[in-house]
Design an enzyme around this catalytic site. Structure first.
Site, PDB file in Angstrom:
ATOM      1  N   GLY A   1      -5.505  35.928 -66.133  1.00 20.79           N
ATOM      2  CA  GLY A   1      -6.192  35.763 -64.858  1.00 20.79           C
ATOM      3  C   GLY A   1      -6.690  37.093 -64.337  1.00 20.79           C
ATOM      4  CE1 TYR A   2     -12.803  37.017 -64.365  1.00 23.09           C
ATOM      5  CE2 TYR A   2     -11.488  36.247 -66.193  1.00 23.09           C
ATOM      6  CZ  TYR A   2     -12.649  36.188 -65.443  1.00 23.09           C
ATOM      7  OH  TYR A   2     -13.642  35.300 -65.781  1.00 23.09           O
TER       8      TYR A   2
ATOM      9  CB  SER B   1      -9.688  32.404 -57.893  1.00 23.57           C
ATOM     10  OG  SER B   1     -10.168  31.666 -58.997  1.00 23.57           O
TER      11      SER B   1
ATOM     12  CD  GLU C   1     -11.238  29.071 -63.753  1.00 24.41           C
ATOM     13  OE1 GLU C   1     -12.250  29.794 -63.852  1.00 24.41           O
ATOM     14  OE2 GLU C   1     -10.540  29.013 -62.728  1.00 24.41           O
TER      15      GLU C   1
END
Length: 182
Positions: free
Chosen positions: A19-20, A22, A95
């Site tokens: 994760g980068y 939200s 996503e």
């Protein structure tokens, strides 16, 4: 693409997700472990058009994508093997609703050693890649674009706060938020 990604994972080991944006502050899935991680060869950039979550087709907003080059600090999440397929399917609906990202298995360096994690990257050739935006274009988007989850500014600021909470510095995001506060 989901079937291909599930096949690549194989289901024999726990699933790792990088994760980068939200995903750091709103993963929406249960995980057994979370670690800080760094990926080389990719960087976080607020350069992906959002026509649903943070904007509309008429007034697109922006969300983060991972573009090639540089490095990116974020978090990896470990999902126990028995829940991996279910979590991946739910994450895919979130996503990959518009199939904009290119899912990739990347080596993520953590304090406990490297892990292979799924990351959602963005090609510069994608129609959802913004290309170069001017300061005025960023200002306009931050002031005017709103989607089902709120504004681009809220999204960027929330990501910035969560990165700070995890002692992750993103100078590009800092500069952009400073610029927009002027």
């Amino acid at each position: 693409m989901l079937d291909k990604t599930l096949h690549e994972w194989g289901g024999h080991e726990d699933l790792w997700i990088f994760g980068y944006g939200s995903l750091i502050w709103r993963p929406d899935f249960d995980f057994a472990e979370r670690r800080p991680a760094k990926v080389h060869g990719w960087h976080r950039a607020l350069k992906m058009w959002s026509r649903i979550n943070r904007g509309t087709p008429e007034r697109p907003g922006l969300v983060f994508g991972m573009l090639s080059g540089g490095s990116c600090q974020g978090m990896v999440f470990r999902i126990p093997r028995q829940h991996g397929a279910e979590v991946l399917s739910k994450l895919w609906a979130r996503e990959m609703a518009l199939a904009v990202y290119d899912p990739r298995w990347l080596t993520c360096h953590t304090p406990h050693g490297p892990v292979q994690a799924l990351a959602f990257t963005l090609s510069r050739k994608s129609p959802s890649h913004t290309g170069t935006l001017t300061e005025e274009e960023y200002r306009h988007i931050f002031e005017k674009s709103t989607g089902i989850y709120g504004t681009t500014f809220e999204y960027a600021h929330r990501t910035f706060e969560e990165l700070q909470r995890h002692n992750i510095r993103d100078r590009g995001l800092e500069k952009l938020l400073r610029l927009l506060r002027r």
